[in-house]
Design an enzyme around this catalytic site. Structure first.
Site, PDB file in Angstrom:
ATOM      1  N   GLU A 113      43.536  62.700  50.258  1.00 41.90           N
ATOM      2  CA  GLU A 113      43.406  62.895  48.809  1.00 41.90           C
ATOM      3  C   GLU A 113      42.990  61.613  48.088  1.00 41.90           C
ATOM      4  O   GLU A 113      42.795  61.600  46.883  1.00 41.90           O
ATOM      5  CB  GLU A 113      44.751  63.385  48.234  1.00 41.90           C
ATOM      6  CG  GLU A 113      45.108  64.814  48.621  1.00 41.90           C
ATOM      7  CD  GLU A 113      45.843  64.911  49.959  1.00 41.90           C
ATOM      8  OE1 GLU A 113      45.758  63.969  50.765  1.00 41.90           O
ATOM      9  OE2 GLU A 113      46.510  65.940  50.191  1.00 41.90           O
ATOM     10  N   TRP A 172      69.631  58.314  51.903  1.00 41.08           N
ATOM     11  CA  TRP A 172      68.400  58.507  52.669  1.00 41.08           C
ATOM     12  C   TRP A 172      68.288  57.473  53.779  1.00 41.08           C
ATOM     13  O   TRP A 172      68.557  56.291  53.567  1.00 41.08           O
ATOM     14  CB  TRP A 172      67.179  58.351  51.769  1.00 41.08           C
ATOM     15  CG  TRP A 172      66.951  59.519  50.872  1.00 41.08           C
ATOM     16  CD1 TRP A 172      67.788  60.579  50.669  1.00 41.08           C
ATOM     17  CD2 TRP A 172      65.808  59.731  50.045  1.00 41.08           C
ATOM     18  NE1 TRP A 172      67.235  61.444  49.771  1.00 41.08           N
ATOM     19  CE2 TRP A 172      66.018  60.947  49.361  1.00 41.08           C
ATOM     20  CE3 TRP A 172      64.637  59.029  49.803  1.00 41.08           C
ATOM     21  CZ2 TRP A 172      65.098  61.466  48.463  1.00 41.08           C
ATOM     22  CZ3 TRP A 172      63.723  59.531  48.921  1.00 41.08           C
ATOM     23  CH2 TRP A 172      63.948  60.751  48.245  1.00 41.08           C
ATOM     24  N   LYS A 227      68.395  62.857  55.438  1.00 45.59           N
ATOM     25  CA  LYS A 227      69.384  62.814  54.360  1.00 45.59           C
ATOM     26  C   LYS A 227      70.773  62.864  54.973  1.00 45.59           C
ATOM     27  O   LYS A 227      71.204  63.897  55.470  1.00 45.59           O
ATOM     28  CB  LYS A 227      69.165  63.951  53.375  1.00 45.59           C
ATOM     29  CG  LYS A 227      67.890  63.683  52.602  1.00 45.59           C
ATOM     30  CD  LYS A 227      67.361  64.861  51.835  1.00 45.59           C
ATOM     31  CE  LYS A 227      65.953  64.571  51.371  1.00 45.59           C
ATOM     32  NZ  LYS A 227      64.900  65.228  52.098  1.00 45.59           N
ATOM     33  N   THR A 271      42.832  68.683  54.254  1.00 49.05           N
ATOM     34  CA  THR A 271      44.021  68.007  54.776  1.00 49.05           C
ATOM     35  C   THR A 271      44.448  68.767  56.029  1.00 49.05           C
ATOM     36  O   THR A 271      44.150  69.962  56.161  1.00 49.05           O
ATOM     37  CB  THR A 271      45.183  68.049  53.767  1.00 49.05           C
ATOM     38  OG1 THR A 271      45.464  69.421  53.505  1.00 49.05           O
ATOM     39  CG2 THR A 271      44.830  67.354  52.476  1.00 49.05           C
TER      40      THR A 271
END
Ligand code: ADP
Length: 550
Positions: free
Chosen positions: A339, A452, A447, A194
């Site tokens: 992944e 959110w 936030k 990654t």
């Protein structure tokens, strides 16, 4: 190997492991004359066939055997999309070793870190990476030889690299007489790290079985929809999650393959598309931006290009619209990650959507889409409780499936699964029909006053403004609300738009309190090794930005 109970009556079909070598064998046997065309690092165009590719892959497998590379050992590449890289894909994995594709855009220290972590035995690299290899070679503790992917006449007269070998010399001395070995399909086939925007990169270790199942599923009509009548140009690099599996799924379908090499600018890509009559491609939004800008400036059209998959980061609806309306190209929005091999979802319509207005259809197509068979997903709250698929409730996105990671290579990060599910780090909503929409990466979400704010929506609106080329939205500190959105904008060349105009542009398009507090203009946004905008860098730059207090 299987952790599941056996039935007293087992099926009686042939037991044949799902191996990567079977893909190139199939392509050679059934599509022997289908072409693989590559723009080489050398600058010219190279053409050969699936048959030629198979022959040379077998020669390379013999070279690896002579090197003494054993099953499970890692062999690295540092290369662009091209036929020699494809030969390494098949020779390394097909012979039972593990192909470790390294991203050449990484910093040399990071390259050395992952080469050492993977304990790579050999490194195959494109000739333009010679300076990088010279820099990293002394740091790489396990690499026994460095193979430059070129003819003898391109080899340097002198070099600091101890064991520098010439690829074409090795191949011309090798025999094509090689039988691909059969072994357990759960054996490791390839390794991708990654990009490690935070902490050290971690390795996703794929198996032959996971790769083959991913290839089958990703070729389906509601996924990449590739057939023997297609001409496929993977813009996504073969060092970025195996070019989203295209080096496997394209030979599986028998389509013609076109490799762009290092030339990923709008002009080069456009010319290759036209010259080779490309019908299908795949890549991240930043590359397409370059192509569309070039085509717009030069008033060009496509003659064969029909469909492209865009993913890796959110594809702005404005880009999808430009592709469809101005160029007649269908965009399939896809989502996935290293992944996940990488494909998780693709966005296509259902037949009942045909009755909808164009605007309604566009709204659906802007989502990341439904899970392709093999992948299951769910959204949960912070306590792990599953949330409803109502298209409104957002939560942490978890996935599972046979090509989803179970643990990182060498168990880095420990046990990463939550109750058998992999937490993606993305925040999403899912609607009643299973269409998933990413609102943000959990680390990018803003936030504000306990609520959110998803930055993808804010960026999509900004780039739909005619004067905006690129936009990124980040949270900056606010004394009352903790964080508030700041919009960072790159204007189109020669176009003007003010802060006030941009802020007004949000009116009626989004809840008022989501509107960014401020706009800053910049000449360019930082782009990472996989072509994505680097939000963490932008956050660092504007950490102390003072928002207007009004
Ligand atoms: P890295 O995580 O190292 O950047 P990946 O290519 O694996 O590399 O990135 C996966 C992530 O990219 C996903 O978790 C998601 O945040 C983002 N991503 C991928 N496709 C999309 C998409 N279509 N829309 C929004 N985000 C996406």
């Amino acid at each position: 190997m299987s952790q599941y109970p056996q039935s007293p009556l087992m099926g009686q079909m042939m037991s044949q492991p799902l191996l990567i070598s079977s893909l190139i064998q199939h392509a050679d046997r059934y599509y022997p004359t289908t072409e693989i065309v590559s723009r080489r690092v050398e600058g010219d165009i190279h053409r050969y066939t699936y048959h030629d590719c198979h022959q040379r892959s077998k020669k390379l497998a013999n070279v690896l055997k002579d090197f003494g590379v054993k099953m499970g050992e890692r062999v690295a590449t540092l290369a662009w999309n091209g036929y020699r890289h494809l030969e390494a894909y098949y020779a390394v994995s097909g012979s039972g070793a593990v192909l470790h594709t390294i991203n050449p855009r990484l910093h040399p220290e990071q390259i050395a870190y992952i080469a050492n972590h993977a304990e790579d035995q050999y490194l195959f690299f494109d000739l333009n990476f010679l300076p990088v290899v010279e820099a990293v070679a002394p740091l790489c503790k396990t690499i026994k030889g460095f193979v430059m992917l070129c003819e003898r006449d391109r080899m340097p007269a002198s070099t600091s690299i101890a064991n520098l070998l010439c690829y074409e010399d090795l191949l011309s001395a090798a025999s094509a007489d090689y039988s691909w070995p059969l072994f357990d399909e759960n054996s490791a086939s390839s390794l991708c790290y990654t990009s490690g925007t935070t902490g050290n990169p971690k390795g996703a270790l794929y198996s032959h079985r996971s790769t083959l199942l991913h290839s089958f599923a990703s070729a389906l009509p509601d996924a990449l929809n590739v057939s023997a009548r297609d001409v496929v140009l993977p813009v996504v690099p073969m060092f970025h999650v195996n070019a989203w599996g295209l080096p496997y799924s394209v030979p599986l379908t028998g389509a013609k393959l076109v490799f762009p090499g290092p030339a990923l600018d709008g002009k080069s890509i456009y010319e290759l598309f036209e010259q080779e009559k490309v019908t299908f491609s795949a890549g991240v939004p930043t590359v397409w931006l370059g192509l569309l800008t070039y085509m717009g400036q030069n008033k060009l059209k496509f003659s064969s290009f029909k469909r492209t998959v865009i993913g890796g980061s959110a594809c702005p609806p404005a880009m999808m619209k430009a592709f469809r309306k101005d160029y007649g190209v269908e965009v399939v929005h896809a989502w996935g990650m290293t992944e996940m091999s990488p494909l998780g979802t693709c966005c296509t319509l259902l037949s009942k959507h045909e009755q909808l207005s164009e605007e309604e259809r566009e709204a659906i197509l802007s989502k990341q889409g439904r899970a392709i068979y093999g992948v299951d997903m769910k959204i949960v709250d912070d306590a792990g409780k599953e949330l409803p698929w109502d298209g409104k409730t957002y939560g942490n996105l978890l996935v599972k499936g046979p090509w989803v990671i179970g643990s990182y290579y060498k168990q880095e990060g420990g046990d990463v699964l939550e109750d058998g599910w992999f937490p993606t780090g993305d925040v999403a909503v899912i609607d009643i029909e299973g269409y998933m929409q990413i609102t943000d990466r959990s680390k990018d979400v803003i936030k504000s006053g306990g609520e959110w704010i998803g930055t993808i929506d804010l960026e999509n609106i900004a780039v739909s403004h005619p004067a905006v080329l690129q936009a990124a939205c980040i949270g900056v500190m606010h004394p009352k609300w903790d964080e508030r959105p700041l919009l960072v904008v790159v204007r189109k060349p020669g176009m003007e738009v003010s802060r006030e105009e941009l802020l007004q542009f949000y009116d009626g398009k989004i809840a008022k309190w989501w509107t960014p507090d401020d706009v800053v203009f910049t000449d360019a946004l930082p782009i990472g090794a996989t072509g994505k905008i680097l939000k963490n860098k932008i956050r660092d730059t504007y950490r102390d930005h003072q928002l207007p207090t009004a």
